[in-house]
Design an enzyme around this catalytic site. Structure first.
Site, PDB file in Angstrom:
ATOM      1  CG  ASN A 184     -22.624   5.373 -57.446  1.00  0.00           C
ATOM      2  OD1 ASN A 184     -22.857   5.383 -56.239  1.00  0.00           O
ATOM      3  ND2 ASN A 184     -21.419   5.120 -57.932  1.00  0.00           N
ATOM      4  CG  LEU A 185     -28.763   3.759 -55.655  1.00  0.00           C
ATOM      5  CD1 LEU A 185     -29.941   2.968 -56.212  1.00  0.00           C
ATOM      6  CD2 LEU A 185     -29.174   4.395 -54.321  1.00  0.00           C
TER       7      LEU A 185
ATOM      8  CE1 TYR B 259     -13.336   9.501 -46.977  1.00  0.00           C
ATOM      9  CE2 TYR B 259     -12.220   9.822 -44.871  1.00  0.00           C
ATOM     10  CZ  TYR B 259     -13.345   9.938 -45.655  1.00  0.00           C
ATOM     11  OH  TYR B 259     -14.481  10.503 -45.133  1.00  0.00           O
TER      12      TYR B 259
ATOM     13  CE  LYS C 299     -14.537  12.905 -47.856  1.00  0.00           C
ATOM     14  NZ  LYS C 299     -15.835  13.333 -48.340  1.00  0.00           N
TER      15      LYS C 299
HETATM   16  N1  LIG Z   1     -19.541   8.379 -41.509  1.00  0.00           N
HETATM   17  C1  LIG Z   1     -18.582   9.103 -40.987  1.00  0.00           C
HETATM   18  O1  LIG Z   1     -18.152   8.871 -39.852  1.00  0.00           O
HETATM   19  C2  LIG Z   1     -17.953  10.245 -41.761  1.00  0.00           C
HETATM   20  C3  LIG Z   1     -16.939  10.986 -41.146  1.00  0.00           C
HETATM   21  C4  LIG Z   1     -16.360  12.050 -41.843  1.00  0.00           C
HETATM   22  C5  LIG Z   1     -16.820  12.367 -43.115  1.00  0.00           C
HETATM   23  N2  LIG Z   1     -17.787  11.617 -43.697  1.00  0.00           N
HETATM   24  C6  LIG Z   1     -18.219  11.987 -45.049  1.00  0.00           C
HETATM   25  O2  LIG Z   1     -19.632  12.114 -45.061  1.00  0.00           O
HETATM   26  C7  LIG Z   1     -20.145  11.766 -46.344  1.00  0.00           C
HETATM   27  C8  LIG Z   1     -21.250  10.726 -46.199  1.00  0.00           C
HETATM   28  O3  LIG Z   1     -20.690   9.532 -45.652  1.00  0.00           O
HETATM   29  P1  LIG Z   1     -21.581   8.323 -45.104  1.00  0.00           P
HETATM   30  O4  LIG Z   1     -20.971   7.854 -43.856  1.00  0.00           O
HETATM   31  O5  LIG Z   1     -23.018   8.706 -45.117  1.00  0.00           O
HETATM   32  O6  LIG Z   1     -21.291   7.186 -46.184  1.00  0.00           O
HETATM   33  P2  LIG Z   1     -22.285   6.413 -47.171  1.00  0.00           P
HETATM   34  O7  LIG Z   1     -21.425   5.405 -47.877  1.00  0.00           O
HETATM   35  O8  LIG Z   1     -23.484   5.930 -46.452  1.00  0.00           O
HETATM   36  O9  LIG Z   1     -22.716   7.572 -48.175  1.00  0.00           O
HETATM   37  C9  LIG Z   1     -22.023   7.886 -49.343  1.00  0.00           C
HETATM   38  C10 LIG Z   1     -23.023   7.944 -50.478  1.00  0.00           C
HETATM   39  O10 LIG Z   1     -22.327   8.325 -51.677  1.00  0.00           O
HETATM   40  C11 LIG Z   1     -22.751   7.491 -52.736  1.00  0.00           C
HETATM   41  N3  LIG Z   1     -21.661   7.409 -53.707  1.00  0.00           N
HETATM   42  C12 LIG Z   1     -20.425   6.866 -53.525  1.00  0.00           C
HETATM   43  N4  LIG Z   1     -19.709   6.968 -54.657  1.00  0.00           N
HETATM   44  C13 LIG Z   1     -20.496   7.616 -55.562  1.00  0.00           C
HETATM   45  C14 LIG Z   1     -20.322   8.026 -56.920  1.00  0.00           C
HETATM   46  N5  LIG Z   1     -19.176   7.775 -57.578  1.00  0.00           N
HETATM   47  N6  LIG Z   1     -21.343   8.666 -57.534  1.00  0.00           N
HETATM   48  C15 LIG Z   1     -22.514   8.895 -56.890  1.00  0.00           C
HETATM   49  N7  LIG Z   1     -22.737   8.537 -55.616  1.00  0.00           N
HETATM   50  C16 LIG Z   1     -21.744   7.897 -54.966  1.00  0.00           C
HETATM   51  C17 LIG Z   1     -23.054   6.145 -52.078  1.00  0.00           C
HETATM   52  O11 LIG Z   1     -23.915   5.324 -52.836  1.00  0.00           O
HETATM   53  C18 LIG Z   1     -23.672   6.586 -50.759  1.00  0.00           C
HETATM   54  O12 LIG Z   1     -25.067   6.756 -50.870  1.00  0.00           O
HETATM   55  C19 LIG Z   1     -18.931  11.291 -47.148  1.00  0.00           C
HETATM   56  O13 LIG Z   1     -18.470  12.344 -47.947  1.00  0.00           O
HETATM   57  C20 LIG Z   1     -17.912  10.940 -46.088  1.00  0.00           C
HETATM   58  O14 LIG Z   1     -16.586  11.018 -46.576  1.00  0.00           O
HETATM   59  C21 LIG Z   1     -18.373  10.566 -43.052  1.00  0.00           C
END
Ligand SMILES: NC(=O)c1ccc[n+]([C@@H]2O[C@H](COP(=O)([O-])OP(=O)(O)OC[C@H]3O[C@@H](n4cnc5c(N)ncnc54)[C@H](O)[C@@H]3O)[C@@H](O)[C@H]2O)c1
Length: 316
Positions: A32-33, A141, A145
């Site tokens: 959903n960006l 959060y 998860k």
């Molecule tokens: N970055 C980290 O250090 C880290 C660590 C552990 C886990 N994670 C997990 O990895 C995944 C990716 O994280 P990231 O760091 O790339 O974050 P990010 O915010 O860049 O990516 C999340 C994406 O999900 C989309 N999104 C959010 N809510 C939404 C919704 N309701 N419907 C559709 N799309 C939606 C956002 O637009 C975004 O593109 C996540 O699940 C996060 O919890 C990340």
């Protein structure tokens, strides 16, 4: 194979989508960006701008009929989850359930889920934490998860929808959004490249297991390759087993930039986890995975990325 990647416009999801495409798979992206960006979306992927909580998601799943779903979309901001746990649960739990219900209807074979190794264990009582460490998340959060991990076990049991759970450490690298509550590396890189002194929260001795995004992508490729064998219904930590504090990040960036900033400390963030580091023996053994990019090399590539971004912005 056809893979549907939620969050494929985000930091990690976009790199995963790129890698699946370059391995010859078909990729469908749902995002959903809200934090993701259109420029991250690989033009070879089919893109639906949609919230994962929308009912329409189920119809798309049935129409597209992917073999595997890679669930990366999430409300990722720990502090926002504390301020608004209902929103966090709505996106991370209700959105996840909507995706899994649609996956059952669409006869999806397997789900790969982006969980967290940083937030799910809470304050660790052993170092590094293996997948068997007790689960005491300290934030909504982390709880959302953990809930999805439990739901995945339920869907496996009742519907035979198989899964692989990847518990990422603190992921960093190109495309991480440096605004707001993003990772400390993205924030420091951006500020230092602008000549601004970054503020270290508290004493800077809080530790994390920093893992470069390319290594995380590799774990997702291996999870897909092995989803019917060694990755089937398994949980894997994805980190380096190296504990790094914020002062080390600050000093390493200074070294790479060949510049000198005063080491400036601000107030410690209330409730912030003190230490986090992951045991990756199981991931190494069962997925034949291991992190390849060390911290300095990863930081260098990340700095180069932000430098390029700034050059592009100042040229336009
Ligand atoms: N970055 C980290 O250090 C880290 C660590 C552990 C886990 N994670 C997990 O990895 C995944 C990716 O994280 P990231 O760091 O790339 O974050 P990010 O915010 O860049 O990516 C999340 C994406 O999900 C989309 N999104 C959010 N809510 C939404 C919704 N309701 N419907 C559709 N799309 C939606 C956002 O637009 C975004 O593109 C996540 O699940 C996060 O919890 C990340």
């Amino acid at each position: 194979m056809k893979i549907l990647v939620t969050g494929g416009a985000g930091f990690i999801g976009s790199h995963i989508a790129d890698a699946y495409l370059s391995e010859g798979h078909q990729v469908v992206i749902i995002d959903n960006l809200i934090t993701g960006q259109e420029k991250n979306i690989n033009p070879l992927a089919k893109f639906y701008k949609l919230d994962i909580r929308e009912r329409e998601l189920r119809k798309i799943l049935v129409d597209e009929s992917p073999d595997v779903v890679s669930h990366q979309a999430a409300q990722v901001d720990i502090r926002r989850s504390v301020q608004d746990p209902c929103y966090d649960a709505d996106v991370n739990i209700t959105g996840g359930l909507n995706l899994f219900e649609g996956s059952i209807e669409a006869k999806v074979k397997h789900i790969i889920f982006a969980s967290t190794g940083g937030a799910i264990y809470g304050e660790q009582n052993s170092f590094p934490a293996s997948e068997l460490h007790s689960l005491n998340p300290l934030s909504p959060y982390g709880i959302s998860k953990l809930s999805i991990e439990k739901y995945l076990a339920y869907y496996k049991e009742v519907y035979n929808l198989t899964y692989t759970i990847l518990r990422y450490g603190n992921v960093y690298g190109p495309r991480q959004n440096p605004k707001g509550e993003a990772g400390v590396i993205a924030i420091f890189c951006e500020q230092m490249l602008r000549g601004k002194t970054p503020i270290i929260n508290g004493d800077g001795k809080q530790t994390r297991d920093y893992i470069y995004v390319k290594d995380v992508v590799e774990s997702n490729l291996l999870a897909l390759k092995n989803y019917q064998e060694s990755a089937s219904n398994q949980i894997f930590n994805v980190g380096t087993s190296i504990e790094t504090d914020v002062i080390t990040i600050f000093k390493s960036l200074q070294k790479l930039l060949k510049s000198s900033f005063p080491q400036t400390h601000g107030v410690a963030k209330a409730g912030e986890q003190r230490r986090s580091v992951l045991d990756i023996s199981k991931t190494k053994e069962k997925l034949s995975w291991q992190p390849k990019v060390d911290l300095l090399a990863g930081l260098k590539e990340t700095l180069d990325f932000y430098l390029n971004q700034q050059t592009l912005v100042s040229e336009s």
